[in-house]
Design a protein around this motif. Structure first.
Motif, mmCIF file in Angstrom:
data_model
loop_
_atom_site.group_PDB
_atom_site.id
_atom_site.type_symbol
_atom_site.label_atom_id
_atom_site.label_comp_id
_atom_site.label_asym_id
_atom_site.label_seq_id
_atom_site.Cartn_x
_atom_site.Cartn_y
_atom_site.Cartn_z
ATOM 1 N N ALA A 31 52.729 78.215 34.568
ATOM 2 C CA ALA A 31 51.225 78.038 34.189
ATOM 3 C C ALA A 31 50.080 78.514 34.855
ATOM 4 N N GLU A 32 50.404 78.407 36.184
ATOM 5 C CA GLU A 32 49.110 78.901 36.837
ATOM 6 C C GLU A 32 48.891 80.447 36.732
ATOM 7 N N GLU A 33 50.067 81.190 36.557
ATOM 8 C CA GLU A 33 49.982 82.546 36.333
ATOM 9 C C GLU A 33 49.233 82.997 35.185
ATOM 10 N N PHE A 34 49.643 82.372 34.128
ATOM 11 C CA PHE A 34 48.666 82.268 32.686
ATOM 12 C C PHE A 34 47.247 82.153 32.882
ATOM 13 N N GLU A 35 47.140 80.955 33.577
ATOM 14 C CA GLU A 35 45.524 80.559 34.003
ATOM 15 C C GLU A 35 44.983 81.654 34.742
ATOM 16 N N LEU A 36 45.580 82.226 35.916
ATOM 17 C CA LEU A 36 44.844 83.077 36.877
ATOM 18 C C LEU A 36 44.543 84.545 35.859
ATOM 19 N N ARG A 37 45.412 84.887 35.094
ATOM 20 C CA ARG A 37 45.205 85.963 34.294
ATOM 21 C C ARG A 37 44.596 85.988 33.004
ATOM 22 N N GLY A 38 44.182 84.524 32.779
ATOM 23 C CA GLY A 38 43.531 84.380 31.263
ATOM 24 C C GLY A 38 44.449 84.830 30.150
ATOM 25 N N THR A 39 45.818 84.641 30.165
ATOM 26 C CA THR A 39 46.709 85.094 29.163
ATOM 27 C C THR A 39 46.288 84.019 27.978
ATOM 28 N N PRO A 40 46.013 84.529 26.809
ATOM 29 C CA PRO A 40 45.844 84.196 25.478
ATOM 30 C C PRO A 40 47.121 83.139 25.181
ATOM 31 N N LEU A 41 46.746 81.922 24.261
ATOM 32 C CA LEU A 41 47.602 81.076 24.160
ATOM 33 C C LEU A 41 48.807 81.416 23.435
ATOM 34 N N ASN A 42 48.532 82.282 22.306
ATOM 35 C CA ASN A 42 49.720 82.765 21.743
ATOM 36 C C ASN A 42 50.857 83.515 22.515
ATOM 37 N N THR A 43 50.347 84.167 23.391
ATOM 38 C CA THR A 43 51.174 85.133 24.260
ATOM 39 C C THR A 43 52.038 83.920 25.243
ATOM 40 N N ARG A 44 51.240 83.059 25.614
ATOM 41 C CA ARG A 44 51.918 82.104 26.662
ATOM 42 C C ARG A 44 52.875 81.393 25.714
ATOM 43 N N LEU A 45 52.846 80.923 24.496
ATOM 44 C CA LEU A 45 53.908 80.474 23.774
ATOM 45 C C LEU A 45 54.794 81.122 23.556
ATOM 46 N N THR A 46 54.693 82.701 23.046
ATOM 47 C CA THR A 46 55.802 83.343 22.896
ATOM 48 C C THR A 46 56.477 83.697 23.929
ATOM 49 N N TYR A 47 55.829 84.089 25.303
ATOM 50 C CA TYR A 47 56.640 84.127 26.499
ATOM 51 C C TYR A 47 57.586 82.934 26.968
ATOM 52 N N ARG A 48 57.063 81.778 26.777
ATOM 53 C CA ARG A 48 57.752 80.472 26.965
ATOM 54 C C ARG A 48 59.271 80.686 26.253
ATOM 55 N N ARG A 49 58.824 80.766 24.895
ATOM 56 C CA ARG A 49 60.127 80.597 23.771
ATOM 57 C C ARG A 49 61.033 81.889 24.301
ATOM 58 N N CYS A 50 60.688 82.904 24.638
ATOM 59 C CA CYS A 50 61.594 84.155 25.072
ATOM 60 C C CYS A 50 62.279 83.408 26.386
ATOM 61 N N ILE A 51 61.441 83.147 27.297
ATOM 62 C CA ILE A 51 62.151 82.706 28.649
ATOM 63 C C ILE A 51 63.202 81.526 28.458
ATOM 64 N N ASP A 52 62.749 80.739 27.630
ATOM 65 C CA ASP A 52 63.497 79.547 27.187
ATOM 66 C C ASP A 52 64.986 79.983 26.447
ATOM 67 N N ARG A 53 64.948 80.931 25.822
ATOM 68 C CA ARG A 53 66.040 81.408 25.118
ATOM 69 C C ARG A 53 66.941 82.065 26.026
#
Length: 194
Positions: A1-23
């Motif tokens: 989560a910190e890396e997302f915050e540091l880079r200002g990653t948009p919420l939709n990208t965060r959610l998508t990446y988390r789903r991919c990593i979880d899979r």
């Protein structure tokens, strides 16, 4: 989560990446930290051969794994020279004006207005849903889009027909503001693409 915050990653990208990593982790029943280059390649190959994902979706998985191993786990060698798939670019089907009118006419007023904005002004659906009352500049015939892709603001033209549609929506709904299309979660929430 910190890396997302540091880079200002948009919420939709965060959610998508988390789903991919979880899979990815569920596929091997192991933490990504325990997995390496061989498993990444096996997983991406599985997505091609068995899941039959489109090249675009496949590349989203590759990007999520690249982000995870490069920026979060500090193991960039795992995803070094990770292949990306090339897809065939097809033009989208274009609806006739009559089909567009029929489609929009079948929707409730709020959804109709949001989709007309997205279609007519070339907005992403999240941009249309997130508009605020102050973003509509009727005198200049412009919509101010705040924090668009890559957190950039931009202005788009507002046609006279679209302005009239917004005024009609305003007269019917009288949103309390500042959100033009308020959500169901109370003050500060907006309509979402779900």
């Amino acid at each position: 989560a910190e890396e997302f915050e540091l880079r200002g990653t948009p919420l939709n990208t965060r959610l998508t990446y988390r789903r991919c990593i979880d899979r990815f982790e569920r596929h091997f029943s192991a933490s990504a930290a325990q997995l390496g280059r061989t498993q990444v390649r096996q997983f991406l190959l599985h997505l091609v051969e068995h899941a039959k994902l489109s090249p675009i979706t496949h590349n989203v998985y590759a990007a999520a794994l690249y982000f995870l191993y490069t920026h979060v786990l500090g193991r960039a060698r795992v995803v070094e020279k990770l292949p990306r798939r090339k897809g065939v670019r097809k033009l989208p089907a274009v609806l006739t004006p009559t089909e567009v009118e029929a489609l929009l006419g079948a929707l409730p007023a709020t959804h109709r207005t949001v989709l007309m904005l997205a279609y007519g002004a070339g907005l992403r659906i999240s941009e249309a849903c997130g508009l605020r009352v102050e973003d509509v500049d009727s005198h200049a015939g412009v919509l101010h889009i705040r924090c668009a892709k890559r957190n950039r603001d931009r202005d788009v033209m507002l046609s006279p027909r679209m302005l009239e549609e917004l005024r009609s929506y305003w007269r019917k709904r009288r949103p309390p503001g500042p959100e033009l299309f308020p959500g169901r979660l109370g003050a500060g929430s907006t309509l979402t693409r779900e």
